[in-house]
Design a protein around this motif. Structure first.
Motif, PDB file in Angstrom:
ATOM      1  N   PRO A  90       0.801  -1.159  -0.169  1.00 35.30           N
ATOM      2  CA  PRO A  90      -0.002  -0.098   0.051  1.00 35.30           C
ATOM      3  C   PRO A  90       0.831   1.306  -0.017  1.00 35.30           C
ATOM      4  CG  PRO A  90       0.121  -1.081   2.060  1.00 35.30           C
ATOM      5  CD  PRO A  90       0.835  -1.832   1.334  1.00 35.30           C
ATOM      6  N   ILE A  91       0.600   2.145  -0.858  1.00 36.40           N
ATOM      7  CA  ILE A  91       1.254   3.362  -1.207  1.00 36.40           C
ATOM      8  C   ILE A  91       0.518   4.716  -0.744  1.00 36.40           C
ATOM      9  CG2 ILE A  91       2.775   4.894  -2.569  1.00 36.40           C
ATOM     10  CD1 ILE A  91       3.864   1.902  -2.199  1.00 36.40           C
ATOM     11  N   ASP A  92       1.050   5.275   0.227  1.00 38.05           N
ATOM     12  CA  ASP A  92       0.304   6.583   0.598  1.00 38.05           C
ATOM     13  C   ASP A  92       0.594   7.579  -0.350  1.00 38.05           C
ATOM     14  OD1 ASP A  92      -0.845   8.748   1.832  1.00 38.05           O
ATOM     15  OD2 ASP A  92      -0.747   8.231   3.841  1.00 38.05           O
ATOM     16  N   GLY A  93       0.002   8.012  -1.410  1.00 38.84           N
ATOM     17  CA  GLY A  93       0.312   8.876  -2.320  1.00 38.84           C
ATOM     18  C   GLY A  93       0.193  10.321  -1.856  1.00 38.84           C
ATOM     19  N   ALA A 105       7.025  10.998  -9.870  1.00 37.46           N
ATOM     20  CA  ALA A 105       7.666   9.964  -9.287  1.00 37.46           C
ATOM     21  C   ALA A 105       7.087   8.599  -9.686  1.00 37.46           C
ATOM     22  CB  ALA A 105       7.356  10.133  -7.896  1.00 37.46           C
ATOM     23  N   PHE A 106       7.998   7.820 -10.162  1.00 33.13           N
ATOM     24  CA  PHE A 106       7.619   6.260 -10.718  1.00 33.13           C
ATOM     25  C   PHE A 106       7.913   5.269  -9.609  1.00 33.13           C
ATOM     26  CE2 PHE A 106       8.463   8.794 -14.554  1.00 33.13           C
ATOM     27  CZ  PHE A 106       7.423   8.602 -15.463  1.00 33.13           C
ATOM     28  N   VAL A 107       6.962   4.560  -9.140  1.00 31.14           N
ATOM     29  CA  VAL A 107       7.228   3.480  -8.311  1.00 31.14           C
ATOM     30  C   VAL A 107       7.357   2.189  -9.003  1.00 31.14           C
ATOM     31  CG1 VAL A 107       6.233   2.177  -6.336  1.00 31.14           C
ATOM     32  CG2 VAL A 107       5.716   4.531  -6.247  1.00 31.14           C
ATOM     33  N   PHE A 108       8.316   1.158  -8.659  1.00 24.87           N
ATOM     34  CA  PHE A 108       8.572   0.046  -9.432  1.00 24.87           C
ATOM     35  C   PHE A 108       8.252  -0.889  -8.260  1.00 24.87           C
ATOM     36  CE2 PHE A 108      12.901   1.667  -8.451  1.00 24.87           C
ATOM     37  CZ  PHE A 108      13.336   0.646  -7.926  1.00 24.87           C
ATOM     38  N   SER A 109       7.703  -2.309  -8.869  1.00 21.95           N
ATOM     39  CA  SER A 109       7.577  -3.315  -8.024  1.00 21.95           C
ATOM     40  C   SER A 109       8.818  -3.884  -7.654  1.00 21.95           C
ATOM     41  CB  SER A 109       6.599  -4.207  -8.813  1.00 21.95           C
ATOM     42  OG  SER A 109       6.471  -5.596  -8.243  1.00 21.95           O
ATOM     43  N   SER A 110       8.926  -4.489  -6.624  1.00 24.37           N
ATOM     44  CA  SER A 110      10.111  -5.461  -5.915  1.00 24.37           C
ATOM     45  C   SER A 110      10.340  -6.388  -6.862  1.00 24.37           C
ATOM     46  CB  SER A 110       9.569  -5.937  -4.512  1.00 24.37           C
ATOM     47  OG  SER A 110       8.557  -6.676  -4.550  1.00 24.37           O
ATOM     48  N   VAL A 111       9.339  -7.113  -7.686  1.00 21.36           N
ATOM     49  CA  VAL A 111       9.843  -7.943  -8.557  1.00 21.36           C
ATOM     50  C   VAL A 111      10.582  -7.567  -9.809  1.00 21.36           C
ATOM     51  CG1 VAL A 111       7.917  -9.469  -7.750  1.00 21.36           C
ATOM     52  CG2 VAL A 111       7.639  -8.009  -9.918  1.00 21.36           C
ATOM     53  N   ARG A 112      10.642  -6.308  -9.990  1.00 24.51           N
ATOM     54  CA  ARG A 112      11.342  -5.554 -10.898  1.00 24.51           C
ATOM     55  C   ARG A 112      12.644  -4.983 -10.536  1.00 24.51           C
ATOM     56  NH1 ARG A 112       8.823  -8.563 -14.246  1.00 24.51           N
ATOM     57  NH2 ARG A 112       6.516  -8.273 -14.253  1.00 24.51           N
ATOM     58  N   LEU A 159      11.308   4.946  -7.573  1.00 27.47           N
ATOM     59  CA  LEU A 159      11.309   4.617  -6.180  1.00 27.47           C
ATOM     60  C   LEU A 159      10.737   3.036  -5.952  1.00 27.47           C
ATOM     61  CD1 LEU A 159       9.080   7.652  -4.603  1.00 27.47           C
ATOM     62  CD2 LEU A 159      11.620   7.277  -4.532  1.00 27.47           C
ATOM     63  N   SER A 160      11.465   2.331  -5.141  1.00 24.48           N
ATOM     64  CA  SER A 160      10.922   1.068  -4.897  1.00 24.48           C
ATOM     65  C   SER A 160       9.785   0.930  -4.282  1.00 24.48           C
ATOM     66  CB  SER A 160      12.159  -0.042  -4.437  1.00 24.48           C
ATOM     67  OG  SER A 160      12.359   0.577  -2.926  1.00 24.48           O
ATOM     68  N   GLU A 161       8.822   0.131  -4.234  1.00 24.48           N
ATOM     69  CA  GLU A 161       7.716  -0.104  -3.528  1.00 24.48           C
ATOM     70  C   GLU A 161       8.151   0.017  -1.974  1.00 24.48           C
ATOM     71  OE1 GLU A 161       5.022  -3.429  -3.362  1.00 24.48           O
ATOM     72  OE2 GLU A 161       6.591  -4.553  -4.922  1.00 24.48           O
ATOM     73  N   GLU A 162       9.231  -0.506  -1.392  1.00 25.88           N
ATOM     74  CA  GLU A 162       9.444  -0.605  -0.032  1.00 25.88           C
ATOM     75  C   GLU A 162       9.432   1.047   0.389  1.00 25.88           C
ATOM     76  OE1 GLU A 162       9.909  -4.585  -1.532  1.00 25.88           O
ATOM     77  OE2 GLU A 162      10.650  -2.666  -2.371  1.00 25.88           O
ATOM     78  N   VAL A 163      10.467   1.522  -0.320  1.00 27.26           N
ATOM     79  CA  VAL A 163      10.700   3.154   0.154  1.00 27.26           C
ATOM     80  C   VAL A 163       9.505   3.919  -0.253  1.00 27.26           C
ATOM     81  CG1 VAL A 163      13.011   2.897  -0.169  1.00 27.26           C
ATOM     82  CG2 VAL A 163      11.847   3.821  -2.022  1.00 27.26           C
ATOM     83  N   ALA A 164       8.669   3.751  -1.243  1.00 26.27           N
ATOM     84  CA  ALA A 164       7.563   4.497  -1.376  1.00 26.27           C
ATOM     85  C   ALA A 164       6.731   4.264  -0.263  1.00 26.27           C
ATOM     86  CB  ALA A 164       7.151   4.204  -2.799  1.00 26.27           C
TER      87      ALA A 164
END
Length: 469
Positions: free
Chosen positions: A177-180, A205-212, A228-233
């Protein structure tokens, strides 16, 4: 006459498109073949008599190029010398489904994240030299930033702020879950208060999935785009504003000023979080202060040797300098004003020193700079909140600490809790973080390894070797 393009500008920053070379890039994607098609078309003013285009970088291996109204000069260069405006169609097949191989992009069956095509144009003109403008768009689902294009299903949030566009792009395959709202709030605060060194109108700001992700970095700035990786996002606080500061200030050429590049991004990131109400003033001071690198001479430290010193001591010194500038200028100027001086050459210490002296109004500040940047000194950071407000905020906007009861804790638990605010995501983890083997309990080591896993296998291997000694 001939002019060579050195820095493309967005169309929204150019007031006169009638005398501009406009390059329009249209991106489309075929997931089955993992092929990205880019159609480049050009609008040319009458003054342009010749246009040279370097269509595809050598790094792209599987590529085909089709041209109209262009003569091929060599494998990667085409020339237009009159007639109908030129067009180029480029098909690029991406072999990787993650970002590990450096940022030329990835492609999967459902989506792709790719860099734009750098055409390195030059031209001949007869009268007034034209501007060069780049515009990018996506055919189908996706979004085009300045240097980055996402192709595929996604969620997006857009904000228009006084003629500037701010966007957050979250691919459908992102699972966290990303709090945009929080991310865009702090970036918008930056747009409203920081003074860009370059005129920019579009920030993404582009978020990318951890699988990528693969072995790719967790956060990166490319022109006015941040990845941004989804973890840091998901964590939200630290990496987004740090990388956003890079889009505002750019890169200062020269390894000797690497401390300014990373130090200002680190400091501004925490400053934005403070003024956005995401952290308390006590957390801000804790995040900025460091003793670990107090003996480092920033001006003589190379980026390959410095580890986290450029980030941590750089931010510490710049926070103290911000307060010094405010005090010496009678609250007329701040470090943000220094960073926004357009004619300042921040790629050299002398240029930075000149800008600080000018805006502080005190020539004696050069002694302060020499002491803490050109030597191993470490200044005190003033603990008065008024030195860290932005133009659009006040101390009332700072987050108020929440009173909590403190249960009895073991020394190890207490130490780990105290040190946690110091470990921001932007600080590279090193073996030095572990301390001596004799001081580490099993819980310390386990927690540290979990932190280091997120920073790459190379560092983790060094830690494992250390534990085995």
């Amino acid at each position: 006459m001939i002019s060579r393009q050195t820095a493309a500008r967005s169309a929204s920053s150019i007031s006169n498109l009638d005398n501009s070379i406009v390059q329009r890039s249209n991106f489309s994607y075929d997931g089955e073949s993992k092929k990205v098609t880019v159609e480049l078309s050009y609008q040319l003013p009458p003054s342009v008599t010749e246009l040279t285009i370097g269509s595809v970088p050598e790094e792209f291996e599987r590529v085909s190029v089709d041209t109209k109204n262009l003569q091929q000069e060599d494998k990667y260069t085409h020339v237009w010398s009159g007639g109908s405006p030129p067009k180029i169609t480029i098909d690029i097949s991406y072999k990787s489904d993650n970002l590990s191989d450096g940022f030329f992009g990835y492609a999967s069956k459902k989506s792709a994240l790719v860099s734009t095509i750098g055409t390195d144009p030059s031209w001949r003109y007869s009268t007034e030299s034209p501007d060069f403008v780049r515009e990018s768009e996506v055919n189908g689902e996706g979004y085009a930033g300045t240097e980055t294009v996402y192709l595929g299903p996604h969620d997006r949030e857009l904000r228009n702020i006084e003629g500037k566009q701010l966007a957050l792009i979250v691919p459908e395959e992102v699972t966290k879950p990303i709090d945009g709202t929080d991310i865009l709030d702090v970036l918008q605060l930056g747009l409203n208060n920081l003074k860009p060194r370059f005129e920019r109108r579009k920030y993404t700001a582009f978020v990318f999935s951890s699988v990528r992700q693969g072995n790719y970095t967790r956060g990166r700035a490319i022109a006015t785009d941040i990845l941004l990786s989804e973890e840091v996002a998901q964590a939200g606080k630290y990496t987004p504003p740090h990388e956003f500061a890079h889009t505002i200030y750019g890169v200062f050429d020269g390894e000797k000023m690497y401390w300014l590049k990373e130090g200002i991004a680190q400091y501004i990131g925490h400053l934005l979080n403070l003024n956005a109400g995401l952290i308390t003033f006590e957390q801000f001071i804790s995040n900025i202060r460091t003793e670990r690198y107090k003996n480092v001479n920033l001006s003589n430290y190379s980026s390959s040797e410095s580890g986290a010193a450029d980030y941590r001591k750089g931010a510490h010194v710049l926070a103290a300098l911000d307060a010094e500038i405010r005090i010496r200028s009678g609250s007329q100027n701040t470090l943000i004003d220094v960073m926004g001086v357009e004619d300042a050459d921040l790629s050299t210490y002398e240029g930075f020193e000149s800008a600080v002296t000018r805006l502080s109004g005190d020539s004696e500040i050069t002694n302060w700079l020499d002491k803490y940047i050109r030597s191993s000194g470490l200044p005190e950071i003033p603990s008065e909140p008024q030195y860290y407000t932005l133009d659009s905020s006040s101390e009332d906007d700072f987050r108020t600490p929440t009173p909590t009861s403190t249960p009895t804790q073991s020394p190890t638990e207490n130490r780990m809790q105290t040190e946690t605010p110091q470990q921001t995501p932007s600080e590279p983890a090193t073996v030095e973080n572990l301390g001596t083997p004799s001081s580490n309990t099993p819980s310390d080591i386990e927690a540290t390894i979990q932190e280091l896993i997120r920073d790459g296998s190379e560092v983790l291997n060094r830690v494992i070797k250390l534990i085995g000694q």
